[in-house]
Motif scaffolding. Sequence first.
Motif, PDB file in Angstrom:
ATOM      1  N   THR A  15      -2.285  -5.691   6.563  1.00  0.00           N
ATOM      2  CA  THR A  15      -2.483  -6.341   5.267  1.00  0.00           C
ATOM      3  C   THR A  15      -1.163  -6.496   4.523  1.00  0.00           C
ATOM      4  O   THR A  15      -0.857  -7.556   3.957  1.00  0.00           O
ATOM      5  CB  THR A  15      -3.466  -5.526   4.409  1.00  0.00           C
ATOM      6  N   ASP A  16      -0.351  -5.445   4.526  1.00  0.00           N
ATOM      7  CA  ASP A  16       0.938  -5.501   3.835  1.00  0.00           C
ATOM      8  C   ASP A  16       1.866  -6.517   4.482  1.00  0.00           C
ATOM      9  O   ASP A  16       2.591  -7.247   3.784  1.00  0.00           O
ATOM     10  CB  ASP A  16       1.599  -4.122   3.822  1.00  0.00           C
ATOM     11  N   SER A  54       0.827  -1.204   0.000  1.00  0.00           N
ATOM     12  CA  SER A  54       0.000   0.000   0.000  1.00  0.00           C
ATOM     13  C   SER A  54       0.860   1.253   0.000  1.00  0.00           C
ATOM     14  O   SER A  54       2.038   1.223   0.378  1.00  0.00           O
ATOM     15  CB  SER A  54      -0.909   0.009   1.228  1.00  0.00           C
ATOM     16  N   ASP A  55       0.269   2.363  -0.402  1.00  0.00           N
ATOM     17  CA  ASP A  55       1.002   3.629  -0.468  1.00  0.00           C
ATOM     18  C   ASP A  55       1.490   4.074   0.907  1.00  0.00           C
ATOM     19  O   ASP A  55       2.586   4.633   1.024  1.00  0.00           O
ATOM     20  CB  ASP A  55       0.106   4.714  -1.079  1.00  0.00           C
ATOM     21  N   THR A  96       1.268  -1.818   7.596  1.00  0.00           N
ATOM     22  CA  THR A  96      -0.140  -2.136   7.805  1.00  0.00           C
ATOM     23  C   THR A  96      -0.242  -3.655   7.967  1.00  0.00           C
ATOM     24  O   THR A  96       0.615  -4.404   7.491  1.00  0.00           O
ATOM     25  CB  THR A  96      -1.012  -1.708   6.610  1.00  0.00           C
ATOM     26  N   THR A 105       2.445   2.261   3.457  1.00  0.00           N
ATOM     27  CA  THR A 105       3.640   1.514   3.847  1.00  0.00           C
ATOM     28  C   THR A 105       4.807   1.856   2.933  1.00  0.00           C
ATOM     29  O   THR A 105       5.961   1.940   3.384  1.00  0.00           O
ATOM     30  CB  THR A 105       3.371   0.003   3.830  1.00  0.00           C
ATOM     31  N   LYS A 106       4.522   2.065   1.643  1.00  0.00           N
ATOM     32  CA  LYS A 106       5.575   2.474   0.713  1.00  0.00           C
ATOM     33  C   LYS A 106       6.251   3.759   1.182  1.00  0.00           C
ATOM     34  O   LYS A 106       7.479   3.895   1.117  1.00  0.00           O
ATOM     35  CB  LYS A 106       4.995   2.691  -0.688  1.00  0.00           C
TER      36      LYS A 106
END
Length: 678
Positions: A541-542, A401-402, A539, A404-405
């Motif tokens: 999910t990540d 995801s953005d 996150t 976490t990026k």
Amino acid sequence: MKRKYMNLLLPGLVAINLQVNAQQTPLTKYIDPANMDLSVKPGDDFYQYASGTWIKNNPVPAKETRWGSFNVLRDFNINAVKTIIEAATLNTNATPGSVEKRVGDFYTAAMDSASIEKLGYTPIKQDLQRIKAIKDLNGIINETAYLQSTGYASPFFGFYVAQDRKYVTNMVPQLSQGGTSLPDRDYYLKSDARSLKIQTAFKTYITTLFTLTGSTEAIAKKNAEVIFNFEKALATAQLSRVELRDPQKTYNKFSLAALSKTTPEFDWKPLLSKMKVNGQDTILVNVPSFFSSLSTTVKNTPISDLKIYLQWNVLKSSAAGLSSPFVSAQFAYNQALSGQKVQTPRWQRMSSLTDNTIGELLGQLYVKTYFKPEAKARLQVLVENLRKAYEIRISKLDWMSDVTKEKALAKLNAFTPKIGYPDKWKTYEGLNISKTTFFQNLRNADIWSYNEMVNQLGKPVDRTKWGMTVPTVNAYYSPVMNEIVFPAGILQFPFFDPNADDAVNYGGIGAVIGHEMSHGFDDSGSQYDKDGTLRNWWTDTDMTKFKAKTKALGEQFDTYTILDTLHVNGKLTMGENIGDLGGLNAAYEAFKMTKQGQTEEKTDGFTPDQRFFLAWAQVWRGNILPETAAQYILTDPHSPGEFRTIGTPVNMDAWYKAFNVQAGDKLYKKPEDRIRIW
């Protein structure tokens, strides 16, 4: 002291390098077909294809346990180190206290075999007698503190001072499970033929050292059983190497009072005070259950047996510095572990010892004489190119995801690179070195190093310190410092040559740089944020997606075997495998930004992409003795060289295209099965 970083190479492959580009000669091609086995399809066995003839023509020499690119480099360069050190010993104009004088005196004493032989075990006789006179458990604890605080030995447990992983501006005392002598706990717990052979050699080693210090054969054999059984009890309480890779699991903070309640036989406040640690209320413990078990084991062990165990700690810590019967006994034991045929020459061992003991004095002589500033400048450019490539790859990730990026990129941009040598050298002020007292020099150095370590308590973190000496052929990443470090020793072919084409340099040193960057994002390093703090920045999910990818990579490496039956441990080698996968991908991304990377022009018969992957492969070529290979499967977090060669390329589309690897080839993986993480 326990090192808190992740390095590139295998144990035993730390080498010494002195002259950038000294290895590469006009007679040697960077990618030489004469080293390859062109009868093999690269898609069937890329390791054999890239290096088969070299492997066939370069068996392991008798004085080595493995032979590969690193060893060739080490063998070449250790002779150069010898030249530098011997020049220091002959420098009659060196002033007292100068770098040359101290290096020369240390090596002179180390090479004075006649004096060392005359002394026999005299240097440790007083220590053995002191331990023999112990009357009670309090005496055992006091002796433990003495041995630990002089850097002499580490009985029962490991102790060190390092950054608090959750409060990285603080230097704190830390305890680790320990107290054993064999390389891994499994050597005590397994009963297969290989393990039993090593156990027998270990007991023989103990027996020999005790007989050399005056014990009868019968008593020495009894001592060996006592020590093995005691250490086996400690091994039973230890966590495995895989479990120790979890930085959250091994982060356990205690007040000294609370820890003491769990270890009734160890009252940590007075014990640490005797170890020169004062004014500390808390301590970090990597495996609390080990220390509870240790306390019980010590309580249930007769004082006489604990004395034997402490004497053993003195013996094993001292053997290499005593007369030849002790050195020979140690080598015989090491032979069982490694399979090495003959002892490494003394001059070579003592040259390495000089580097390991006073490395930043020797390093100054190295930099002054041989290190080329242009090599450092070139590497600085490569580091920044790899950082740009990594940034591009993170930005394009389809599984992250953005949010976490953004944090991953912040961590990448916060990396501190250290290249070549420290900005501030250790002076070893207060370390007394004499050209006539070898063993005392070692003791003095142990004490000095321990004092330097504990003196970090209560002071700001020294971010100028290095975890490797300058001539070392290796590199490392420190998660708590969030730094990538490249000693000058690695700036040489096959890693790097300023005269080589970009394909060779990016497939070599570029992959090394990317490898160390990737440690910041492997299964362990990814748990530290941009400040080096052990703190989640993902996150949920990540993280779930990341773990699924790492699981697949672990399963890939689990399928690889050596010696017919020994499987690579995908979980133990996970961090290094992620380092290779991320590093080679980032290096390729950076290479494709170069002029050569954007052409198909062949050099010596190979396309730029082929040269890139062949440069990677030739770094890992080598032979290894079966005993050493078996030991590394248990103890080494790196995969064997042959599987490092193929394990990453089979997940890269560019490798398939470069060598026209097709379905039906033995190494072929379907595009959807290729593992892509960073």
